[in-house]
Design an enzyme around this catalytic site. Sequence first.
Site, PDB file in Angstrom:
ATOM      1  N   LEU A 149       9.381  -9.192  -8.490  1.00 12.90           N
ATOM      2  CA  LEU A 149       9.711 -10.296  -8.413  1.00 12.90           C
ATOM      3  C   LEU A 149       8.584 -10.697  -7.323  1.00 12.90           C
ATOM      4  O   LEU A 149       8.623 -10.024  -6.427  1.00 12.90           O
ATOM      5  CB  LEU A 149      11.012  -9.616  -7.801  1.00 12.90           C
ATOM      6  CG  LEU A 149      12.607  -8.539  -9.170  1.00 12.90           C
ATOM      7  CD1 LEU A 149      13.174  -8.506  -8.271  1.00 12.90           C
ATOM      8  CD2 LEU A 149      12.517  -9.708  -9.765  1.00 12.90           C
TER       9      LEU A 149
ATOM     10  N   LEU B 159       0.804  -1.034  -0.049  1.00 12.89           N
ATOM     11  CA  LEU B 159       0.283   0.249   0.120  1.00 12.89           C
ATOM     12  C   LEU B 159       0.822   1.391   0.099  1.00 12.89           C
ATOM     13  O   LEU B 159      -0.069   2.144   0.278  1.00 12.89           O
ATOM     14  CB  LEU B 159      -1.097  -0.173   0.819  1.00 12.89           C
ATOM     15  CG  LEU B 159      -2.071  -0.853   1.670  1.00 12.89           C
ATOM     16  CD1 LEU B 159      -2.843  -0.436   2.814  1.00 12.89           C
ATOM     17  CD2 LEU B 159      -2.968  -0.440  -0.217  1.00 12.89           C
ATOM     18  N   ARG B 160       1.988   0.904   0.662  1.00 13.20           N
ATOM     19  CA  ARG B 160       2.706   2.412   0.544  1.00 13.20           C
ATOM     20  C   ARG B 160       2.691   3.315   1.012  1.00 13.20           C
ATOM     21  O   ARG B 160       1.536   2.710   2.361  1.00 13.20           O
ATOM     22  CB  ARG B 160       3.049   2.797  -1.572  1.00 13.20           C
ATOM     23  CG  ARG B 160       3.944   2.288  -2.459  1.00 13.20           C
ATOM     24  CD  ARG B 160       4.768   1.318  -2.242  1.00 13.20           C
ATOM     25  NE  ARG B 160       4.871   0.437  -3.661  1.00 13.20           N
ATOM     26  CZ  ARG B 160       5.544  -0.327  -3.858  1.00 13.20           C
ATOM     27  NH1 ARG B 160       5.869  -1.232  -2.607  1.00 13.20           N
ATOM     28  NH2 ARG B 160       5.479  -0.269  -4.716  1.00 13.20           N
TER      29      ARG B 160
ATOM     30  N   ALA C 290      10.547  -3.326 -10.214  1.00 11.52           N
ATOM     31  CA  ALA C 290       9.632  -4.477 -10.585  1.00 11.52           C
ATOM     32  C   ALA C 290       8.337  -4.387  -9.082  1.00 11.52           C
ATOM     33  O   ALA C 290       8.387  -3.152  -8.373  1.00 11.52           O
ATOM     34  CB  ALA C 290      10.456  -5.556  -9.325  1.00 11.52           C
TER      35      ALA C 290
ATOM     36  N   ASP D 185       0.179  -9.002  -4.467  1.00 11.26           N
ATOM     37  CA  ASP D 185       1.386  -9.273  -4.472  1.00 11.26           C
ATOM     38  C   ASP D 185       0.889  -7.611  -5.766  1.00 11.26           C
ATOM     39  O   ASP D 185       2.527  -7.186  -5.543  1.00 11.26           O
ATOM     40  CB  ASP D 185       2.611  -9.255  -5.469  1.00 11.26           C
ATOM     41  CG  ASP D 185       3.831  -8.649  -5.012  1.00 11.26           C
ATOM     42  OD1 ASP D 185       4.217  -7.824  -4.131  1.00 11.26           O
ATOM     43  OD2 ASP D 185       4.665  -9.115  -5.062  1.00 11.26           O
TER      44      ASP D 185
ATOM     45  N   ASN E 120       7.753  -3.456   3.570  1.00 13.41           N
ATOM     46  CA  ASN E 120       8.850  -2.542   2.854  1.00 13.41           C
ATOM     47  C   ASN E 120       8.780  -1.082   2.144  1.00 13.41           C
ATOM     48  O   ASN E 120       8.737  -0.463   2.029  1.00 13.41           O
ATOM     49  CB  ASN E 120       9.215  -3.360   1.379  1.00 13.41           C
ATOM     50  CG  ASN E 120       8.447  -3.576   0.452  1.00 13.41           C
ATOM     51  OD1 ASN E 120       6.909  -3.370   0.779  1.00 13.41           O
ATOM     52  ND2 ASN E 120       8.442  -3.672  -0.723  1.00 13.41           N
TER      53      ASN E 120
ATOM     54  N   LYS F  14       7.035 -10.854   7.897  1.00  8.78           N
ATOM     55  CA  LYS F  14       8.267 -10.879   6.395  1.00  8.78           C
ATOM     56  C   LYS F  14       9.414 -10.555   6.796  1.00  8.78           C
ATOM     57  O   LYS F  14      10.092 -10.195   7.434  1.00  8.78           O
ATOM     58  CB  LYS F  14       7.006  -9.445   5.814  1.00  8.78           C
ATOM     59  CG  LYS F  14       7.890  -9.433   4.309  1.00  8.78           C
ATOM     60  CD  LYS F  14       7.908 -10.494   3.538  1.00  8.78           C
ATOM     61  CE  LYS F  14       7.782 -11.506   2.526  1.00  8.78           C
ATOM     62  NZ  LYS F  14       6.805 -10.172   1.144  1.00  8.78           N
TER      63      LYS F  14
ATOM     64  N   HIS G 212       4.252   1.277  -8.237  1.00 10.05           N
ATOM     65  CA  HIS G 212       5.196   2.563  -8.508  1.00 10.05           C
ATOM     66  C   HIS G 212       4.678   2.944  -9.976  1.00 10.05           C
ATOM     67  O   HIS G 212       3.832   3.085 -10.891  1.00 10.05           O
ATOM     68  CB  HIS G 212       6.975   1.819  -9.322  1.00 10.05           C
ATOM     69  CG  HIS G 212       7.238   0.692  -8.469  1.00 10.05           C
ATOM     70  ND1 HIS G 212       7.380   1.183  -7.220  1.00 10.05           N
ATOM     71  CD2 HIS G 212       6.726  -0.635  -8.621  1.00 10.05           C
ATOM     72  CE1 HIS G 212       8.318  -0.223  -6.465  1.00 10.05           C
ATOM     73  NE2 HIS G 212       7.875  -1.022  -7.072  1.00 10.05           N
TER      74      HIS G 212
HETATM   75  O1  DOR Z   1       7.430  -6.770  -7.747  1.00 14.13           O
HETATM   76  C1  DOR Z   1       7.971  -6.680  -6.685  1.00 14.13           C
HETATM   77  N1  DOR Z   1       7.832  -5.511  -5.744  1.00 14.13           N
HETATM   78  N2  DOR Z   1       8.068  -7.950  -5.796  1.00 14.13           N
HETATM   79  C2  DOR Z   1       8.094  -7.589  -3.925  1.00 14.13           C
HETATM   80  O2  DOR Z   1       8.901  -8.274  -3.835  1.00 14.13           O
HETATM   81  C3  DOR Z   1       8.691  -6.253  -4.072  1.00 14.13           C
HETATM   82  C4  DOR Z   1       7.812  -5.643  -4.976  1.00 14.13           C
HETATM   83  C5  DOR Z   1       7.485  -3.832  -4.449  1.00 14.13           C
HETATM   84  O3  DOR Z   1       7.128  -3.133  -3.787  1.00 14.13           O
HETATM   85  O4  DOR Z   1       7.873  -2.832  -5.203  1.00 14.13           O
HETATM   86 ZN    ZN Z   2       5.465  -7.797  -2.933  1.00 12.57          ZN
END
Ligand code: DOR
Ligand code: ZN
Length: 346
Positions: free
Chosen positions: A220, A17-18, A264, A248, A42, A100, A252
């Site tokens: 990824l 969700l950022r 990714a 997932d 992350n 995680k 971006h």
């Molecule tokens: O494609 C991905 N984007 N894989 C991940 O593991 C992280 C994610 C991201 O945070 O953009």
């Molecule tokens: Zn992810």
Amino acid sequence: MTNTLTLIRPDDWHLHLRDGDMLRGIAPETARDFGRAIIMPNLVPPVVTAADARGYRDRIMAALPTDADFKPLMTLYLTETTDPADVVAAHAEGLISAVKLYPAGATTNSDSGVRDTVNVMPVLEAMADAGIPLCIHGEVTDSAVDIFDREAVFINTVLDPLRRRLPELKVISEHITTQEGVDYVMSARENLAATITTHHLIINRNHILVGGIKPHYYCLPVAKREHHRLALRAAATSGDPRFFLGTDSAPHSDPNKESACGCAGVFSATNTLSCLAHVFEDEGALDILEAFTSKNGPAYYGLPLNTTTITLQKQANPVRFPAHIETGEGKVTVFDPGFPLHWRVI
Ligand code: DOR
Ligand code: ZN
């Protein structure tokens, strides 16, 4: 022919969700159709402590539409200095649903992740005792290992040894992309499940690379060969309770994707359920969709099913989804499955 489909309100067991303007821009896309989601930690800096998770949860709640029927299920980002007591206390008070594990350097914002699982054994042992699930990004980071082999090598060299050492730990192998990932989950007797993304059911590596590079299909773990995609489709549509949806969906901005070194992540929150209904119908498995989106995940996490429903309707004309979502951090391209979508959440 089935034209409507009512499902227990789905959950997303892996979601990005950022924060800030991006969070405010994209959170409504998930909250519209989903009841809960496991929220990836992350951020920059990552969500490491209970205090971080509390603050992030509050920012998510503030970003949701006022009438949203959505609960974020928070996670902590495991580091080699994570305090086991903080994790156990955060889980006991109901603040977090999982932890995680990112191998350091495996993906976006994973630099503070784990270099060697030996260094996090005290945390993992405390989690096993307390019944706290561990979500794992299952790729090795060794530069000598080909990127298309990183998941299979991780299973053999990290995941299987870890599970043998700590069989009581409840593990979710996240966003599996390979036949080996499917086989490994099916071989486990307990304490292992896997999430599967919407896009990995639809694209293989040709979609990324043939006819010009398609940055919006790059994520990824990267999509693999066709036979892996078919193995994922078979697993997802089998009804086996060890497989459930984790989109997932990972936004971006377009400039960050369409770059000489593109990020990714595939953003699929907006049309994920339409894509899934299409895939499950293709496989003659519409009757299994609810297990995948709404039942298997809560059962594994030990949570109740959602008490409300959503209805999908199949319409003759293709559904028109926006190509982009406008956010305060720029446009985010919505996943293009490459075929018209006829199912719509009504
Ligand atoms: O494609 C991905 N984007 N894989 C991940 O593991 C992280 C994610 C991201 O945070 O953009
Ligand atoms: Zn992810």
